[in-house]
Motif scaffolding. Structure first.
Motif, PDB file in Angstrom:
ATOM      1  N   ARG A  26      17.718 -24.412  36.480  1.00 54.94           N
ATOM      2  CA  ARG A  26      19.087 -24.931  36.627  1.00 54.94           C
ATOM      3  C   ARG A  26      19.749 -25.074  35.265  1.00 54.94           C
ATOM      4  NH1 ARG A  26      17.806 -29.990  39.008  1.00 54.94           N
ATOM      5  NH2 ARG A  26      19.881 -30.623  38.413  1.00 54.94           N
ATOM      6  N   PHE A  27      19.011 -25.553  34.287  1.00 51.71           N
ATOM      7  CA  PHE A  27      19.540 -25.701  32.931  1.00 51.71           C
ATOM      8  C   PHE A  27      19.955 -24.340  32.369  1.00 51.71           C
ATOM      9  CE2 PHE A  27      18.724 -25.817  28.309  1.00 51.71           C
ATOM     10  CZ  PHE A  27      19.687 -26.747  27.947  1.00 51.71           C
ATOM     11  N   GLU A  28      19.102 -23.345  32.551  1.00 52.59           N
ATOM     12  CA  GLU A  28      19.401 -22.014  32.017  1.00 52.59           C
ATOM     13  C   GLU A  28      20.575 -21.340  32.723  1.00 52.59           C
ATOM     14  OE1 GLU A  28      15.727 -19.814  31.840  1.00 52.59           O
ATOM     15  OE2 GLU A  28      15.041 -20.984  30.110  1.00 52.59           O
ATOM     16  N   ARG A  29      20.852 -21.754  33.956  1.00 49.65           N
ATOM     17  CA  ARG A  29      22.029 -21.240  34.670  1.00 49.65           C
ATOM     18  C   ARG A  29      23.297 -21.986  34.280  1.00 49.65           C
ATOM     19  NH1 ARG A  29      18.432 -21.246  39.210  1.00 49.65           N
ATOM     20  NH2 ARG A  29      19.388 -23.174  39.946  1.00 49.65           N
ATOM     21  N   GLY A  30      23.152 -23.040  33.476  1.00 50.52           N
ATOM     22  CA  GLY A  30      24.317 -23.798  33.030  1.00 50.52           C
ATOM     23  C   GLY A  30      24.736 -24.896  33.971  1.00 50.52           C
ATOM     24  N   LEU A  33      22.985 -31.339  34.261  1.00 41.03           N
ATOM     25  CA  LEU A  33      21.759 -32.125  34.378  1.00 41.03           C
ATOM     26  C   LEU A  33      21.994 -33.490  33.750  1.00 41.03           C
ATOM     27  CD1 LEU A  33      19.127 -29.501  33.142  1.00 41.03           C
ATOM     28  CD2 LEU A  33      19.673 -30.059  35.504  1.00 41.03           C
ATOM     29  N   TYR A  34      21.125 -34.423  34.067  1.00 39.02           N
ATOM     30  CA  TYR A  34      21.201 -35.736  33.419  1.00 39.02           C
ATOM     31  C   TYR A  34      20.970 -35.560  31.920  1.00 39.02           C
ATOM     32  CZ  TYR A  34      20.783 -37.966  38.004  1.00 39.02           C
ATOM     33  OH  TYR A  34      20.988 -38.375  39.289  1.00 39.02           O
ATOM     34  N   GLY A  35      21.637 -36.398  31.136  1.00 41.41           N
ATOM     35  CA  GLY A  35      21.490 -36.339  29.689  1.00 41.41           C
ATOM     36  C   GLY A  35      20.045 -36.475  29.245  1.00 41.41           C
ATOM     37  N   THR A  37      17.441 -35.544  30.775  1.00 45.95           N
ATOM     38  CA  THR A  37      16.717 -34.310  31.080  1.00 45.95           C
ATOM     39  C   THR A  37      16.985 -33.266  30.004  1.00 45.95           C
ATOM     40  OG1 THR A  37      16.883 -34.797  33.437  1.00 45.95           O
ATOM     41  CG2 THR A  37      16.360 -32.524  32.833  1.00 45.95           C
ATOM     42  N   VAL A  38      18.229 -33.134  29.606  1.00 43.49           N
ATOM     43  CA  VAL A  38      18.587 -32.201  28.532  1.00 43.49           C
ATOM     44  C   VAL A  38      17.880 -32.616  27.241  1.00 43.49           C
ATOM     45  CG1 VAL A  38      20.481 -31.276  27.134  1.00 43.49           C
ATOM     46  CG2 VAL A  38      20.791 -31.613  29.598  1.00 43.49           C
ATOM     47  N   GLU A  39      17.834 -33.916  26.966  1.00 41.74           N
ATOM     48  CA  GLU A  39      17.157 -34.415  25.771  1.00 41.74           C
ATOM     49  C   GLU A  39      15.667 -34.085  25.811  1.00 41.74           C
ATOM     50  OE1 GLU A  39      18.114 -38.579  25.647  1.00 41.74           O
ATOM     51  OE2 GLU A  39      20.212 -38.181  25.162  1.00 41.74           O
ATOM     52  N   ALA A  40      15.044 -34.192  26.983  1.00 46.49           N
ATOM     53  CA  ALA A  40      13.620 -33.872  27.123  1.00 46.49           C
ATOM     54  C   ALA A  40      13.373 -32.394  26.850  1.00 46.49           C
ATOM     55  CB  ALA A  40      13.117 -34.252  28.513  1.00 46.49           C
ATOM     56  N   LEU A  41      14.241 -31.536  27.361  1.00 44.56           N
ATOM     57  CA  LEU A  41      14.106 -30.100  27.111  1.00 44.56           C
ATOM     58  C   LEU A  41      14.294 -29.789  25.631  1.00 44.56           C
ATOM     59  CD1 LEU A  41      16.036 -28.831  30.241  1.00 44.56           C
ATOM     60  CD2 LEU A  41      13.609 -28.416  29.753  1.00 44.56           C
ATOM     61  N   GLN A  42      15.305 -30.373  25.024  1.00 44.32           N
ATOM     62  CA  GLN A  42      15.559 -30.135  23.607  1.00 44.32           C
ATOM     63  C   GLN A  42      14.385 -30.640  22.761  1.00 44.32           C
ATOM     64  OE1 GLN A  42      19.334 -31.507  22.071  1.00 44.32           O
ATOM     65  NE2 GLN A  42      18.711 -31.166  19.962  1.00 44.32           N
ATOM     66  N   ALA A  43      13.888 -31.821  23.055  1.00 44.77           N
ATOM     67  CA  ALA A  43      12.768 -32.372  22.287  1.00 44.77           C
ATOM     68  C   ALA A  43      11.523 -31.493  22.405  1.00 44.77           C
ATOM     69  CB  ALA A  43      12.464 -33.792  22.758  1.00 44.77           C
ATOM     70  N   ALA A  44      11.258 -30.981  23.591  1.00 42.02           N
ATOM     71  CA  ALA A  44      10.091 -30.115  23.795  1.00 42.02           C
ATOM     72  C   ALA A  44      10.242 -28.825  22.991  1.00 42.02           C
ATOM     73  CB  ALA A  44       9.917 -29.803  25.278  1.00 42.02           C
TER      74      ALA A  44
END
Length: 72
Positions: A26-30, A33-35, A37-44
């Protein structure tokens, strides 16, 4: 772009960020998402060596952190 630069799949990123593979898709489709969740992806991704480059007139981007060795 960041995931491709690392050579990892959706499932691997999902595990690293502790989210579901559907969330990564879902993130890659744009999709929104909850902030947190985006922070978790960025941190990883950053923990894996990705550096996010801000907009500089040519658009935002990513690159991999330079790997240093003891000889450097």
């Amino acid at each position: 772009m960041a995931r491709a630069a690392l050579g990892i799949g959706i499932r691997e990123l999902a595990t690293m960020a502790e989210v579901s593979p559907n969330t990564v898709s879902r993130f890659e489709r744009g999709e929104a998402l909850y902030g947190r969740t985006v922070e978790a992806l960025q941190a990883a991704l950053e923990a894996a060596g990705v550096i996010f480059i801000e907009e500089n007139g040519e658009g935002p981007g990513v690159r991999l952190r330079k790997v240093t060795t003891d000889a450097d």
